[in-house]
Design a protein around this motif. Structure first.
Motif, PDB file in Angstrom:
ATOM      1  N   VAL A  90       3.620  15.294  -3.309  1.00  8.65           N
ATOM      2  CA  VAL A  90       3.418  13.896  -3.704  1.00  8.65           C
ATOM      3  C   VAL A  90       1.995  13.433  -3.399  1.00  8.65           C
ATOM      4  N   ALA A  91       1.349  14.083  -2.423  1.00  4.88           N
ATOM      5  CA  ALA A  91       0.028  13.624  -1.981  1.00  4.88           C
ATOM      6  C   ALA A  91      -1.131  14.384  -2.597  1.00  4.88           C
ATOM      7  N   ALA A  92      -0.849  15.316  -3.481  1.00  9.77           N
ATOM      8  CA  ALA A  92      -1.900  16.202  -3.987  1.00  9.77           C
ATOM      9  C   ALA A  92      -3.074  15.441  -4.595  1.00  9.77           C
ATOM     10  N   LEU A  93      -2.797  14.429  -5.387  1.00  7.73           N
ATOM     11  CA  LEU A  93      -3.874  13.696  -6.070  1.00  7.73           C
ATOM     12  C   LEU A  93      -4.693  12.828  -5.115  1.00  7.73           C
ATOM     13  N   PRO A  94      -4.071  11.979  -4.299  1.00 14.77           N
ATOM     14  CA  PRO A  94      -4.881  11.161  -3.383  1.00 14.77           C
ATOM     15  C   PRO A  94      -5.664  11.976  -2.362  1.00 14.77           C
TER      16      PRO A  94
ATOM     17  N   VAL B 272      -3.080   7.363   4.401  1.00 13.52           N
ATOM     18  CA  VAL B 272      -2.576   8.233   3.338  1.00 13.52           C
ATOM     19  C   VAL B 272      -1.413   9.078   3.852  1.00 13.52           C
ATOM     20  N   ARG B 273      -1.488   9.517   5.095  1.00 12.90           N
ATOM     21  CA  ARG B 273      -0.382  10.292   5.676  1.00 12.90           C
ATOM     22  C   ARG B 273       0.907   9.457   5.711  1.00 12.90           C
ATOM     23  N   GLU B 274       0.786   8.209   6.144  1.00  9.54           N
ATOM     24  CA  GLU B 274       1.971   7.343   6.180  1.00  9.54           C
ATOM     25  C   GLU B 274       2.487   7.074   4.773  1.00  9.54           C
ATOM     26  N   TRP B 275       1.569   6.834   3.831  1.00  8.53           N
ATOM     27  CA  TRP B 275       1.968   6.649   2.426  1.00  8.53           C
ATOM     28  C   TRP B 275       2.712   7.876   1.909  1.00  8.53           C
ATOM     29  N   ALA B 276       2.203   9.070   2.223  1.00  6.75           N
ATOM     30  CA  ALA B 276       2.788  10.308   1.714  1.00  6.75           C
ATOM     31  C   ALA B 276       4.200  10.525   2.238  1.00  6.75           C
ATOM     32  N   HIS B 277       4.435  10.185   3.499  1.00  2.08           N
ATOM     33  CA  HIS B 277       5.777  10.364   4.067  1.00  2.08           C
ATOM     34  C   HIS B 277       6.769   9.397   3.429  1.00  2.08           C
ATOM     35  N   VAL B 278       6.322   8.163   3.142  1.00  2.16           N
ATOM     36  CA  VAL B 278       7.196   7.218   2.455  1.00  2.16           C
ATOM     37  C   VAL B 278       7.492   7.712   1.046  1.00  2.16           C
ATOM     38  N   SER B 279       6.457   8.127   0.323  1.00  2.00           N
ATOM     39  CA  SER B 279       6.644   8.605  -1.053  1.00  2.00           C
ATOM     40  C   SER B 279       7.523   9.851  -1.096  1.00  2.00           C
ATOM     41  N   SER B 280       7.341  10.723  -0.121  1.00  6.08           N
ATOM     42  CA  SER B 280       8.150  11.945  -0.056  1.00  6.08           C
ATOM     43  C   SER B 280       9.631  11.607   0.088  1.00  6.08           C
TER      44      SER B 280
ATOM     45  N   PHE C  22       0.841  -1.208   0.000  1.00  2.83           N
ATOM     46  CA  PHE C  22       0.000   0.000   0.000  1.00  2.83           C
ATOM     47  C   PHE C  22       0.871   1.251   0.000  1.00  2.83           C
ATOM     48  N   ARG C  23       1.934   1.244   0.785  1.00  2.00           N
ATOM     49  CA  ARG C  23       2.819   2.417   0.880  1.00  2.00           C
ATOM     50  C   ARG C  23       3.624   2.641  -0.394  1.00  2.00           C
ATOM     51  N   GLU C  24       3.658   1.632  -1.265  1.00  2.43           N
ATOM     52  CA  GLU C  24       4.437   1.750  -2.499  1.00  2.43           C
ATOM     53  C   GLU C  24       3.570   2.025  -3.725  1.00  2.43           C
ATOM     54  N   LEU C  25       2.270   2.209  -3.533  1.00  2.56           N
ATOM     55  CA  LEU C  25       1.394   2.551  -4.653  1.00  2.56           C
ATOM     56  C   LEU C  25       1.782   3.901  -5.241  1.00  2.56           C
ATOM     57  N   SER C  26       1.551   4.068  -6.529  1.00  7.48           N
ATOM     58  CA  SER C  26       1.717   5.393  -7.135  1.00  7.48           C
ATOM     59  C   SER C  26       0.555   6.281  -6.708  1.00  7.48           C
ATOM     60  N   ASP C  27       0.720   7.587  -6.852  1.00 10.95           N
ATOM     61  CA  ASP C  27      -0.348   8.502  -6.463  1.00 10.95           C
ATOM     62  C   ASP C  27      -1.605   8.285  -7.303  1.00 10.95           C
ATOM     63  N   VAL C  28      -1.429   7.962  -8.590  1.00  7.78           N
ATOM     64  CA  VAL C  28      -2.576   7.751  -9.472  1.00  7.78           C
ATOM     65  C   VAL C  28      -3.379   6.526  -9.035  1.00  7.78           C
ATOM     66  N   VAL C  29      -2.690   5.439  -8.727  1.00  9.20           N
ATOM     67  CA  VAL C  29      -3.384   4.205  -8.337  1.00  9.20           C
ATOM     68  C   VAL C  29      -4.018   4.364  -6.960  1.00  9.20           C
TER      69      VAL C  29
END
Length: 300
Positions: free
Chosen positions: A224-228, A206-214, A178-185
């Motif tokens: 990085v989190a704008a779309l989700p 989503v917050r945890e995902w965003a920090h990993v993606s960042s 889940f933390r490795e999903l792209s923003d679009v998916v």
């Protein structure tokens, strides 16, 4: 006088397949070699089989030898062909399919074999991979499978993965996949009304995902989190939860201020006016709050 009769008769297919299987990665009578993966494993093959079964291999095997002065040389390259970006087990699965029209898969390589089947234009192998992935889908792998399905345009697999996520959302959002999903998916997942998790838990996921993606993309969290973030249904949260959300938001600016303001406005006006209707719809897993009865009838 009657003409000669003709018929096409077929022998034992299983015996034929078994015989061809003995040629997979068999150096005897082979005329081409691949060096595969970081392990630099040698894989032996027969060019006539690869060329007649796969257009991509036909092109590869018909190229002129390196250093040849004549690009139209009739002398085919003997290799070795270096394939450093594919696992040997994955490449051997592709070779097995080309020789036998069947493939041996396991959950560790199925997605990568799917990737190779798309790259080599092997539609039948692609279908076999999709079937295996659907039949063996797990909480730990579903997000990776969904990402691959979107990347390679496998609509049926996308729908199957999304339905799986909807059935066990609370467990899925805690996975590494889940933390490795792209923003679009991720945004596509968050559009579902059938996610079996409360909105407050989704915001945290989503917050945890965003920090990993960042960290991975070396870009700011809000970027990085704008779309989700557009798919989070903040009006569903209670006032006390919005207060907590604001305190976290001061630290990472995950959610634009105007989104939080719109949620507060929905509370103040006791209706969802000015908020997109999709953001006021409770999901299947949304815990009831007193103010929900004011949102749905008036959502515009």
């Amino acid at each position: 006088m009657a003409g000669p009769c003709s018929a096409r008769l077929q022998g034992d297919v299983a015996a034929f397949t078994a015989a061809l299987r003995t040629l997979v990665n068999n150096p005897q009578f082979s005329d081409v070699m691949f060096v595969v993966g970081q392990e630099q494993q040698k894989v032996f093959a027969h060019r006539c089989v690869l060329a007649c079964r796969c257009q991509a291999f036909r092109g590869m095997l018909s190229q002129a030898p390196v250093g040849s002065q004549d690009s139209s040389s009739s002398v085919p390259p003997q290799g070795p062909f270096i394939l450093g970006n594919v696992q040997p087990e994955v490449f051997l699965a592709v070779i097995e399919f080309l020789y036998t029209n069947s493939v041996t898969l396991n959950s560790n390589i199925a997605l990568e074999v799917l990737t190779s089947s798309v790259e080599y234009g092997l539609q039948d192998l692609c279908k076999l991979c999709v079937k295996f992935i659907k039949d063996t889908l797990s909480v730990e792998q579903v997000c990776e499978a969904l990402q691959a399905a979107v990347t390679y345009g496998q609509v049926d697999l996308q729908q199957h993965c999304l339905a799986f996520i909807e059935g066990c959302t609370a467990a899925v959002v805690r996975t590494q996949g889940f933390r490795e999903l792209s923003d679009v998916v991720l945004a596509r997942v968050l559009r579902s009304d059938r996610l079996a998790v409360d909105e407050l838990d989704l915001v945290q996921a989503v917050r945890e995902w965003a920090h990993v993606s960042s960290a991975v993309l070396e870009r700011p969290v809000p970027e990085v989190a704008a779309l989700p973030v557009r798919e989070l249904r903040l009006p569903l949260l209670a006032p006390s939860e919005l207060v907590t959300l604001e305190s976290y938001n001061q630290q990472d600016l995950l959610i634009p201020v105007e989104h939080i303001a719109a949620a507060w406005r929905a509370h103040a006006l006791r209706r969802g006016s000015g908020v997109p209707s999709r953001l006021c719809r409770p999901r299947r897993g949304t815990r009831p709050r007193d103010h929900h009865r004011h949102l749905e009838p008036h959502a515009k």
